[in-house]
Design a protein around this motif. Structure first.
Motif, short mmCIF file in Angstrom:
data_model
loop_
_atom_site.label_atom_id
_atom_site.label_comp_id
_atom_site.label_asym_id
_atom_site.label_seq_id
_atom_site.Cartn_x
_atom_site.Cartn_y
_atom_site.Cartn_z
N ILE B 175 0.83 -1.21 0.00
CA ILE B 175 0.00 0.00 0.00
C ILE B 175 0.87 1.27 0.00
O ILE B 175 0.50 2.27 -0.62
N ASP B 176 2.04 1.23 0.64
CA ASP B 176 2.93 2.40 0.63
C ASP B 176 3.38 2.72 -0.79
O ASP B 176 3.44 3.89 -1.19
N ALA B 216 -4.83 15.16 0.62
CA ALA B 216 -5.94 14.34 1.11
C ALA B 216 -7.00 14.16 0.03
O ALA B 216 -7.50 13.06 -0.21
N MET B 217 -7.32 15.25 -0.65
CA MET B 217 -8.35 15.19 -1.69
C MET B 217 -7.90 14.32 -2.85
O MET B 217 -8.67 13.50 -3.36
N GLY B 218 -6.65 14.45 -3.26
CA GLY B 218 -6.14 13.66 -4.37
C GLY B 218 -6.20 12.17 -4.06
O GLY B 218 -6.56 11.35 -4.91
N ARG B 219 -5.87 11.83 -2.84
CA ARG B 219 -5.93 10.43 -2.41
C ARG B 219 -7.36 9.91 -2.50
O ARG B 219 -7.63 8.86 -3.08
N ALA B 220 -8.30 10.67 -1.91
CA ALA B 220 -9.71 10.27 -1.95
C ALA B 220 -10.18 10.12 -3.39
O ALA B 220 -10.85 9.15 -3.76
N PHE B 221 -9.80 11.07 -4.22
CA PHE B 221 -10.20 11.09 -5.62
C PHE B 221 -9.76 9.81 -6.33
O PHE B 221 -10.52 9.18 -7.07
N GLN B 222 -8.51 9.40 -6.09
CA GLN B 222 -7.98 8.22 -6.76
C GLN B 222 -8.65 6.95 -6.28
O GLN B 222 -8.95 6.04 -7.07
N ILE B 223 -8.91 6.89 -4.96
CA ILE B 223 -9.55 5.68 -4.43
C ILE B 223 -10.95 5.55 -5.03
O ILE B 223 -11.36 4.47 -5.46
N VAL B 224 -11.68 6.67 -5.08
CA VAL B 224 -13.02 6.64 -5.67
C VAL B 224 -12.93 6.21 -7.14
O VAL B 224 -13.76 5.44 -7.63
N ASP B 225 -11.92 6.70 -7.84
CA ASP B 225 -11.70 6.30 -9.24
C ASP B 225 -11.54 4.78 -9.35
O ASP B 225 -12.14 4.16 -10.22
N ASP B 226 -10.75 4.23 -8.46
CA ASP B 226 -10.53 2.78 -8.48
C ASP B 226 -11.82 2.03 -8.18
O ASP B 226 -12.10 0.99 -8.78
N ILE B 227 -12.59 2.57 -7.22
CA ILE B 227 -13.86 1.93 -6.87
C ILE B 227 -14.80 1.97 -8.07
O ILE B 227 -15.42 0.97 -8.43
N LEU B 228 -14.87 3.13 -8.73
CA LEU B 228 -15.78 3.28 -9.87
C LEU B 228 -15.38 2.38 -11.03
O LEU B 228 -16.23 1.93 -11.79
N PRO B 240 -14.46 0.57 -21.00
CA PRO B 240 -14.93 -0.74 -20.58
C PRO B 240 -14.77 -0.92 -19.07
O PRO B 240 -13.76 -0.53 -18.49
N ILE B 241 -15.79 -1.50 -18.43
CA ILE B 241 -15.75 -1.72 -16.98
C ILE B 241 -14.64 -2.70 -16.65
O ILE B 241 -14.44 -3.68 -17.34
N GLY B 242 -13.95 -2.42 -15.57
CA GLY B 242 -12.92 -3.33 -15.09
C GLY B 242 -11.70 -3.37 -15.99
O GLY B 242 -10.90 -4.28 -15.91
N SER B 243 -11.55 -2.36 -16.84
CA SER B 243 -10.41 -2.38 -17.77
C SER B 243 -9.09 -2.34 -17.02
O SER B 243 -8.11 -2.94 -17.45
N ASP B 244 -9.05 -1.66 -15.88
CA ASP B 244 -7.82 -1.62 -15.10
C ASP B 244 -7.50 -3.01 -14.53
O ASP B 244 -6.37 -3.46 -14.56
N GLU B 245 -8.55 -3.68 -14.03
CA GLU B 245 -8.36 -5.00 -13.44
C GLU B 245 -7.84 -6.02 -14.44
O GLU B 245 -6.93 -6.78 -14.14
N GLN B 246 -8.45 -5.98 -15.66
CA GLN B 246 -8.05 -6.94 -16.69
C GLN B 246 -6.57 -6.86 -16.97
O GLN B 246 -5.96 -7.85 -17.34
N GLN B 247 -5.98 -5.65 -16.84
CA GLN B 247 -4.56 -5.49 -17.13
C GLN B 247 -3.70 -5.70 -15.88
O GLN B 247 -2.56 -5.31 -15.83
N HIS B 248 -4.27 -6.35 -14.87
CA HIS B 248 -3.56 -6.67 -13.63
C HIS B 248 -2.97 -5.43 -12.98
O HIS B 248 -1.80 -5.41 -12.62
N LYS B 249 -3.75 -4.36 -12.87
CA LYS B 249 -3.23 -3.15 -12.24
C LYS B 249 -3.35 -3.25 -10.73
O LYS B 249 -4.27 -3.88 -10.22
N ASN B 250 -2.45 -2.61 -10.06
CA ASN B 250 -2.56 -2.45 -8.63
C ASN B 250 -3.47 -1.26 -8.37
O ASN B 250 -3.16 -0.14 -8.78
N THR B 251 -4.59 -1.50 -7.71
CA THR B 251 -5.51 -0.42 -7.37
C THR B 251 -5.83 -0.52 -5.89
O THR B 251 -5.54 -1.53 -5.23
N TYR B 252 -6.44 0.55 -5.35
CA TYR B 252 -6.83 0.50 -3.95
C TYR B 252 -7.80 -0.65 -3.70
O TYR B 252 -7.75 -1.32 -2.67
N VAL B 253 -8.67 -0.92 -4.67
CA VAL B 253 -9.65 -1.99 -4.49
C VAL B 253 -8.97 -3.36 -4.47
O VAL B 253 -9.28 -4.20 -3.62
#
Lengths: 297, 297
Positions: B175-176, B216-228, B240-253
């Protein structure tokens, strides 16, 4: 070049290359690879013509604190290097070699090369702004420098020239269009370098003379480049001979023929030398300009 | 958002989009296509969050000449747009869609998209310098703005974050590292936007508070982006939904799970709202910040 001029040239190049290394000295662990790619291309050689022009116009205009403006002089080399990295990319000229070495995207992954170019682009402007924040130059000079540099590499300058080049790739163009293309693609940044030296020295009334010199010199420089692409050898040029021709590029040689190209390069060199009479101590730059006609790489 | 705030938001976005069109209004015949590509991506929608932040921090700090600094506020959108164009390229994320429309390199040739991004990058700095040359802001403010913007998008900022992202693409990170990655990749430019608004208003002592808010806002913004990216639909997100996941990205989710991601986003939102107490007239930005938690696109 005579000995004194060669000594000055060597001193310039040595200082420039020392400074270039400083830009990428710190390499954070996680993203160090992009700094390695930047360094790889920044240290890949080349004549360092653009930063030399900044330093020499600064000196001719009475500037005597070279060490304080060295990073600013190198900002034009940061830009030049970014443009070479992006030019070589597969979607552009797709060149595997640059100055006898693998292109940045061959030595590093393509995405790292793209980002290295991007980082060099914005770094050039940051360097100039920081020189003002450090108090080495006035903020007024910094914004003039940034404005001149920005305009020279934008859609009316370098990028514009690259686009015209791409758009006319497979068609025969006339000499006026080639002049516009080259004036934008390579001439604009060379002009910016000369003008930036004048601005740094604060001799603002000399800007038109510097611009006149740069226009003529830039033209001669490009014509000689086109001639060398036909006559040079791989060893001397660091890229396959005739690589521009094979890709059906419009060059001065393909449009004017070899003889008229050589003649035109000579004319522009004479014109460039004439513009230098407005400057004191122009012996070095006069000789450098003349030498360009006989360079072999 | 309440009606007054929505009116202010609409007014901001309208002015920003008017200004964005001005940057590419003139299209020279030979190289017009690159200006079309720039315009295509600049007008492709988006929340305009970054220039809104510049304008709102300027206003909260007492700035009342919005029309005179509008192009400077938009410089951060020029940068954001350049980064999106280059991010979508085949050698980067290879995304065919952006905000429901073909990506720049799908609507235009890939080399034109590359150059459009390059031109937007340097244009941002030129715009700020020219505002000082026009006398709309002081040269001192201009160099501060350029330094802040340049640093935020360089190897310690946006580019650095993109490199970390590429380098860790197929490995699980902690996470760091994700915080560093996102802090650089998206957080740094958001912070620059907030700080630039403060600089423009000349309230330099408020820079730390603006930076705290932005972190703080930038962090929240990115996490919400990952959630969305997991929960959104193609229609709402324009990709496309889940396009980040399909490419094996590291996200907050993927690292924290959905529940802890939502919790963390809320915590950072509270922290961001807390930083706003140092500013007068922060009702608009408070509501905008809260709304970000519940946004669906």
């Amino acid at each position: 070049m005579n000995k004194a001029n060669q000594t000055l040239m060597n001193a310039y190049v040595e200082k420039i290359e020392e400074q270039l290394l400083k830009f990428t000295a710190e390499k954070p662990e996680l993203q160090g690879v992009v700094l390695e790619a930047m360094e790889y291309s920044l240290t890949a050689g080349g004549k360092r013509l653009r930063p030399v022009l900044v330093l020499e116009f600064y000196r001719m205009c009475g500037g005597d604190k070279l060490d304080e403006i060295l990073d600013i002089a190198c900002s034009v080399e940061l830009i030049h290097t970014y443009s070479l990295i992006h030019d070589d990319l597969p979607c552009m000229d797709n060149d595997d070699y640059r100055r006898g070495k693998p292109s940045c995207h061959k030595a590093f992954p393509e995405n790292i090369a793209l980002l290295a170019g991007d980082a060099l682009n914005s770094l050039a402007f940051e360097v100039i702004a920081n020189a003002a924040i450090d108090g080495r130059i006035s903020a007024e000079k910094a914004v003039m420098l940034i404005s001149v540099l920005g305009k020279s590499i934008g859609t009316e300058g370098m990028i514009g020239g690259q686009v015209i080049d791409l758009q006319t790739e497979n068609e025969m163009i006339d000499i006026d269009t080639l002049n516009t293309l080259q004036g934008c693609k390579t001439g604009a940044l060379i002009e910016a370098a000369c003008v930036m030296g004048v601005i740094l020295a604060g001799k603002f009334d000399m800007i038109p003379a510097a611009a006149d010199y740069a226009c003529a010199m830039g033209r001669a420089f490009q014509i000689v480049d086109d001639i060398l692409d036909v006559t040079g050898t791989f060893e001397e040029l660091g890229k396959p001979i005739g690589s521009d021709e094979q890709q059906h590029k419009n060059t001065y040689v393909t449009l004017l023929g070899m003889e008229r190209s050589e003649q035109t390069a000579r004319q522009f060199t004479v014109q460039a030398l004439g513009s230098l009479k407005y400057f004191d101590n122009s012996q070095f730059l006069s000789e450098l300009t003349s030498d360009m006609l006989t360079r072999r790489s």
